[in-house]
Design an enzyme around this catalytic site. Structure first.
Site, PDB file in Angstrom:
ATOM      1  N   LYS A 223      -0.641   1.822  10.929  1.00  0.00           N
ATOM      2  CA  LYS A 223      -1.723   1.503   9.989  1.00  0.00           C
ATOM      3  C   LYS A 223      -2.924   2.334  10.416  1.00  0.00           C
ATOM      4  CE  LYS A 223      -4.152  -2.390   7.863  1.00  0.00           C
ATOM      5  NZ  LYS A 223      -5.414  -1.661   7.680  1.00  0.00           N
ATOM      6  N   ARG A 243      -9.566   2.203  -2.886  1.00  0.00           N
ATOM      7  CA  ARG A 243      -8.755   0.991  -3.024  1.00  0.00           C
ATOM      8  C   ARG A 243      -9.253   0.097  -4.149  1.00  0.00           C
ATOM      9  NH1 ARG A 243      -7.293  -3.290   1.827  1.00  0.00           N
ATOM     10  NH2 ARG A 243      -7.131  -5.131   0.513  1.00  0.00           N
ATOM     11  N   ARG A 391       2.406  -9.600  -2.486  1.00  0.00           N
ATOM     12  CA  ARG A 391       3.576 -10.429  -2.732  1.00  0.00           C
ATOM     13  C   ARG A 391       4.184 -10.837  -1.390  1.00  0.00           C
ATOM     14  NH1 ARG A 391       5.432 -10.173  -8.128  1.00  0.00           N
ATOM     15  NH2 ARG A 391       3.574  -9.694  -9.375  1.00  0.00           N
TER      16      ARG A 391
END
Length: 527
Positions: A223, A243, A391
């Protein structure tokens, strides 16, 4: 305008997400096209009325109200719009207050010279609630607990649309969104995003809380500590989106130009924007280096040369006209690795996968990753489609453990909005070799409401000096501060800048002279 003002007032005093959705939905269904379109633009951050600055508003109100009274009131209330709306002299409200559409059109395209008279006339024509809404609208800082995503969800719920379908076409539309509402009400077909360089909503990750995961089902990659971006080339145009969906192409023209050459092909790619440390290979510098370029709408050639940006690619959403989002991660990864050779190698590479024999080995890699440009790990299901939003069970972020330090409170400032009556923004410091306390960071999160109330009481009873809204306090209260990384900084007296500082634990029991030193923090500085 009055209906919009009533909406803002209701949203401001509503904590429930579902209640906010209903309020916005009811407003959008019952309001005429132009007004509801501008309201939606305001709620989603799509209005930019540059001629109306806080300095103009302050000049207008202090010409009518005692400046000392205004300053004291603003300091206590903490919100410019609320202060002015209540202090503005009680001029009788003229019959027929302007509509929201009229207000926006009068404020749009104003010159700085025209702005004072127009804004003053609008303030005179509205009641306090309307003035509050006008100022919030004009300055672009609603601060009513409504995100752009929430406003779009309210629109979708109100008209029976899929919010992801709304997001899909959002950046191809412009306020006041007549096309969008025609589609929502069934008066026109859905607008199409094909052949347009529009933003596609990012797939996001949940924080990893339960371990271990099955490494046969999940893949691991670093990351990176930059900013998440989306690169789009379609219809002969290239765009770079943040983003949140903001178009940042102008801020990084070097990256956009490299993506459009030498042989442009239609594609939508997901990656991390970073700054390069060398010319030979794409070694990533710390976030501190990237900050030099953030927010600059037209960076100078020298800055582009000194801080060359590049994108480390994570995923491929579309390639050569084929939408890959429904495909599993393995298929998208193969497509990404297959196309990178078509891109400029000095501006683009693919984020490498991490090989680990087992979970214990992977955990050791994560803990040992103190590279300046690494935040931790990403874990992605190999069979996951690229699905907008978060999700459960598909993608996880597993950040490295935060660094901590014991620091001493130095200054406190009242917050804004709901925190306007509390001292909630705290500056803290560490000890230098000669015994001086030097500021090393500022934080306004990490404490509970009860702890904040206690800190506020402590600040009020331990103040030694005041500087406008800021209080200097006795140097006796220790707090344990957590942060992601430390960087050298020429802008701060201590020579240090913290990345994402927040309170971790209150330590009023600890003597201030036992707090950490600048030398201790220097040892934590990222390379």
């Amino acid at each position: 305008m009055q209906a919009f003002a009533a909406l803002l007032d209701a949203l401001l005093f509503t904590g429930s997400r579902n209640a906010k959705l209903r309020l916005i939905g009811d407003y959008l269904r019952s309001t005429p096209d132009a007004d509801r379109g501008w309201a939606l633009a305001a709620l989603t951050g799509g209005l930019d009325l540059k001629a109306v600055q806080p300095s103009l508003l302050k000049a207008l109100v202090t010409a009518r109200v005692d400046p000392v009274l205004f300053a004291l009131s603003h300091d206590f209330v903490g919100d410019l719009a609320e202060t002015i709306s209540l202090l503005w002299p009680g001029v009788p409200v003229s019959e027929g207050a302007p509509s929201l559409d009229e207000v926006v059109r009068r404020l749009s395209g104003l010159s700085r010279a025209e702005a004072p008279a127009v804004v003053e006339a609008l303030l005179d024509s509205l009641d306090p609630q309307g003035r509050y809404a006008l100022i919030k609208l004009a300055t672009g800082s609603l601060r009513i607990g409504v995100s752009a995503r929430l406003a779009k969800t309210a629109l979708a719920d109100a008209f029976g649309l899929d919010v992801e379908a709304v997001e899909e076409v959002w950046h191809g539309l412009a306020p006041p969104y007549a096309t969008l509402f025609a589609w929502a009400e069934g008066r026109a077909p859905a607008p199409l995003a094909s052949d347009l360089p529009v933003f596609r909503p990012f797939m996001l990750a949940h924080p990893l809380e339960e371990t271990p995961l099955d490494l046969d089902a999940y893949v691991a990659e670093w990351k990176w500590d930059g900013i998440r971006v989306q690169l789009v080339h379609a219809g002969g145009e290239t765009r770079l989106y943040s983003r949140s969906g903001d178009d940042i192409t102008a801020s990084f023209p070097d990256v956009a130009a490299a993506f459009a050459t030498p042989a442009p092909f239609p594609a939508t790619l997901d990656g991390e924007l970073l700054v390069r440390t060398g010319d030979a290979e794409l070694a990533a510098a710390s976030f501190n280096a990237l900050q030099q370029r953030l927010g600059r709408k037209a960076p100078a050639a020298k800055l582009q040369s000194e801080a060359p940006a590049f994108v480390r690619l994570y995923d491929a959403l579309a390639v050569d006209g084929a939408d890959l989002r429904a495909e599993p991660w393995t298929v998208r990864r193969a497509a990404l690795e297959g196309l990178v050779s078509r891109l400029d190698p000095t501006r683009f590479d693919v984020s490498p996968l991490i090989e680990a024999a087992d979970w214990t080995a992977l955990e050791a890699l994560r803990e040992g990753a103190r590279d300046a440009a690494i935040e931790g790990l990403m874990l992605k299901r190999r069979d996951s489609a690229y699905i907008a939003g978060r999700r459960a069970g598909l993608w996880y972020k597993w950040k490295r453990a935060a660094l901590t330090a014991d620091c001493v409170l130095m200054y406190a400032q009242r917050g804004h909005g709901k925190r306007s009556g509390l001292y909630s923004d705290f500056t803290f410091g560490a000890w230098s070799e000669d015994g001086a306390l030097l500021p090393v960071g500022k934080a306004y999160s990490g404490f509970t409401d009860a702890e904040l109330n206690g800190l506020d009481r402590w600040v009020r009873s331990h103040t030694v000096a005041r500087f406008g809204p800021v209080r200097e306090v006795e140097k006796t209260y220790v707090v344990e501060v957590a942060f992601d990384s430390l960087h050298l900084s020429k802008r701060h007296k201590s020579g240090l800048a913290m990345r994402f500082p927040r309170f971790f634990r209150l330590r009023p029991d600890k003597p201030a002279d036992e707090a950490d030193t600048i030398a201790t923090l220097m040892a934590m500085v990222a390379d």
